[in-house]
Motif scaffolding. Structure first.
Motif, PDB file in Angstrom:
ATOM      1  N   SER A 236       0.813  -1.222   0.000  1.00 43.84           N
ATOM      2  CA  SER A 236       0.000   0.000   0.000  1.00 43.84           C
ATOM      3  C   SER A 236       0.841   1.265   0.000  1.00 43.84           C
ATOM      4  CB  SER A 236      -0.912   0.015   1.229  1.00 43.84           C
ATOM      5  OG  SER A 236      -0.139   0.107   2.414  1.00 43.84           O
ATOM      6  N   GLY A 237       2.088   1.160   0.484  1.00 39.79           N
ATOM      7  CA  GLY A 237       2.935   2.339   0.609  1.00 39.79           C
ATOM      8  C   GLY A 237       2.721   3.101   1.904  1.00 39.79           C
ATOM      9  N   LEU A 238       1.899   2.549   2.816  1.00 37.69           N
ATOM     10  CA  LEU A 238       1.651   3.208   4.090  1.00 37.69           C
ATOM     11  C   LEU A 238       2.791   2.930   5.070  1.00 37.69           C
ATOM     12  CD1 LEU A 238      -2.136   2.332   4.531  1.00 37.69           C
ATOM     13  CD2 LEU A 238      -1.176   4.560   3.908  1.00 37.69           C
ATOM     14  N   ALA A 239       3.060   3.903   5.914  1.00 37.53           N
ATOM     15  CA  ALA A 239       4.093   3.745   6.932  1.00 37.53           C
ATOM     16  C   ALA A 239       3.670   2.665   7.929  1.00 37.53           C
ATOM     17  CB  ALA A 239       4.326   5.072   7.650  1.00 37.53           C
ATOM     18  N   TRP A 240       4.622   1.868   8.387  1.00 38.35           N
ATOM     19  CA  TRP A 240       4.345   0.874   9.431  1.00 38.35           C
ATOM     20  C   TRP A 240       5.659   0.261   9.889  1.00 38.35           C
ATOM     21  CZ3 TRP A 240       0.197  -0.090  12.274  1.00 38.35           C
ATOM     22  CH2 TRP A 240       0.211  -1.211  13.103  1.00 38.35           C
ATOM     23  N   GLU A 241       5.797   0.112  11.211  1.00 36.61           N
ATOM     24  CA  GLU A 241       6.977  -0.530  11.787  1.00 36.61           C
ATOM     25  C   GLU A 241       6.558  -1.846  12.442  1.00 36.61           C
ATOM     26  OE1 GLU A 241      10.839   0.673  14.507  1.00 36.61           O
ATOM     27  OE2 GLU A 241       8.864   1.369  15.158  1.00 36.61           O
ATOM     28  N   GLU A 242       7.021  -2.953  11.872  1.00 38.62           N
ATOM     29  CA  GLU A 242       6.714  -4.294  12.374  1.00 38.62           C
ATOM     30  C   GLU A 242       7.934  -4.819  13.124  1.00 38.62           C
ATOM     31  OE1 GLU A 242       3.854  -7.734  12.190  1.00 38.62           O
ATOM     32  OE2 GLU A 242       3.656  -5.659  11.538  1.00 38.62           O
ATOM     33  N   ASP A 243       8.087  -4.386  14.385  1.00 38.46           N
ATOM     34  CA  ASP A 243       9.249  -4.762  15.187  1.00 38.46           C
ATOM     35  C   ASP A 243       8.762  -5.189  16.564  1.00 38.46           C
ATOM     36  OD1 ASP A 243      11.577  -4.996  16.667  1.00 38.46           O
ATOM     37  OD2 ASP A 243      12.544  -3.257  15.758  1.00 38.46           O
ATOM     38  N   TYR A 244       8.958  -6.471  16.896  1.00 34.38           N
ATOM     39  CA  TYR A 244       8.450  -7.008  18.158  1.00 34.38           C
ATOM     40  C   TYR A 244       9.464  -6.894  19.294  1.00 34.38           C
ATOM     41  CZ  TYR A 244       4.594  -8.898  15.454  1.00 34.38           C
ATOM     42  OH  TYR A 244       3.483  -9.022  14.639  1.00 34.38           O
TER      43      TYR A 244
END
Length: 444
Positions: A236-244
């Motif tokens: 989608s090009g949306l910002a997101w941080e996938e960090d657990y």
């Protein structure tokens, strides 16, 4: 004496800084521990001791102390008495972390279930599996492949393995404390289940993947061009941080948000659709919210995954967990027995056909297994792929549902195989290529 005071002040400052920087993390740690314990006990019917010694015995999470209240069906966790978090069980919706604003009377709906009790042999029905012998199966190799998954239990931490061949159960093995009926948390395997709901709706002629995402707030900016296809493909090009490993977009969403469908919706665009590939659990929960918009009532939304998919193929053990607002946590929270996870894989091996009924279009399988741009051939539409040989000794047509800590449903069409593996260690600690390379050898 002055030197001692200075050292003491410095020590206090250092300790204060450490506490200040890490105090917010305690909220996540306590939340994880409480949610994990509550679901494992009240959904999976496991013991608190086993959860403490296994699931919650990981860095940081093991700092939490958890208490169980059988009467209220809840679990409360804290770290040295700080940042107490509570998770409660809701019938039909699994467990949920609550906050100070939670009112048990705000959301009282639950999904309607239709549990099948037919006499059709597993996996297509609820009866015992047929004792079928396939002359082409190498039984010695079959035993070896299972042994590979359990060869080093302290490192690999495999809990369950199951293999279907041509729709027949040919092998299964369970670690101590787990049986064919024990629900296992799928984590991100839930994403594939959520995507399949879209495949069902498409087959019913109710939506198309090319449709723009129906988000009012996006209609007057660059996000208006984002389609359902872009969301399903994580492009989608949306910002997101996938960090657990820290306080990030995904940990805040899963352990702090009351409505998990909002987190990704509120993010800004950092690229035009298809320009980048960015794995995002927020996107999956946004899709859960969009799924809700397809129905006139919340009750119809809650019923749909079960009526149209889960109960239709006999996944009686499955539970989709919801957030406080009653939205399915499509990114992470679904539970099912290993046998029921295998049913889901078999549905895809059969290209959407179940006992003669077409649940989704055969072309849907082609869609979800088409490599997504910039994913290096590893991702389709909420399914993982082996298109570029990530697992070099396994057929390239393999596709899978993957979940945190090594939950896998592998579908290998060229070998007519469905393979389920669950545990507490993922690739490369649990060597997927080594395991599957042994499995595929059982078939000529």
């Amino acid at each position: 004496m002055k030197l001692f005071k200075r050292i003491l002040i410095l020590f206090i400052i250092i300790i204060g800084t450490i506490v200040y920087l890490n105090y917010p993390k305690l909220n996540i740690i306590s939340g994880y521990a409480a949610k994990s314990m509550a679901s494992s006990i009240f959904v999976a019917q496991r013991s608190a001791t086993s959860v403490t010694q296994q699931d919650n015995n990981v860095p940081l999470i093991k700092l939490a102390t958890t208490e169980i209240d059988e009467k209220t069906e809840s679990a409360t966790a804290s770290v040295y008495g700080l940042m107490k978090r509570k998770a409660i069980y809701r019938d039909g919706l699994g467990t949920v972390l609550i906050n100070d604003d939670y009112n048990e009377n705000d959301f009282t709906l639950k999904p309607n279930r239709i549990f099948s009790s037919d006499t059709i042999p597993y996996p297509y029905g609820q009866a015992s599996p047929k004792d079928t012998v396939f002359p082409e199966i190498n039984e010695e190799q079959l035993s070896k492949s299972i042994a590979t998954a359990f060869s080093n239990p302290e490192i690999q931490k495999t809990r369950t393995v199951l293999i279907l061949y041509k729709g027949h159960l040919i092998a299964e093995k369970y670690a101590e404390g787990f049986t064919k009926d024990t629900p296992v948390l799928g984590w991100s395997m839930t994403k594939s289940l959520l995507a399949t709901c879209y495949g069902v709706l498409e087959h019913q002629g109710k939506l198309e993947m090319s449709w723009p995402a129906p988000i009012t707030a996006w209609k007057h900016d660059e996000r208006k061009d984002i389609t359902l296809n872009h969301l399903l493909r994580m492009q989608s090009g949306l910002a997101w941080e996938e960090d657990y490993t820290k306080i990030s977009d995904v940990t805040k969403m899963l352990f702090l948000d009351s409505d998990m469908t909002q987190a990704q919706k509120d993010k800004k665009s950092i690229a035009i659709p298809t320009e980048i590939w960015n794995y995002s659990s927020g996107t999956s929960n946004l899709l859960s919210g969009i799924l809700r918009q397809q129905f006139r009532s919340h009750q119809a939304y809650l019923d749909f995954p079960y009526i149209a998919l889960i109960d239709k193929i006999g996944m009686n053990s499955m539970v989709l967990e919801a957030d406080i607002a009653g939205n399915y946590v499509g990114s992470s929270y679904s539970w099912a027995s290993t046998r029921d996870w295998a049913r889901f894989g078999q549905l895809y091996l059969e290209r959407g056909n179940w006992n003669g009924e077409q649940i989704f279009s055969p072309s849907w399988v082609d869609y979800v297994t088409e490599p997504t741009l910039h994913s290096d051939g590893t991702y389709g539409a909420h399914f993982w792929l082996n298109a570029n040989g990530k697992y070099p000794d396994v057929p390239r047509d393999l596709f899978s549902c993957n979940g945190y800590q090594g939950q896998y449903v592998f579908v290998i069409p060229s070998k007519s195989l469905v393979v389920v593996r669950t545990g507490l260690a993922e690739n490369p600690v649990f060597d997927v290529n080594a395991f599957l390379s042994e499995v595929v050898k059982i078939v000529p």
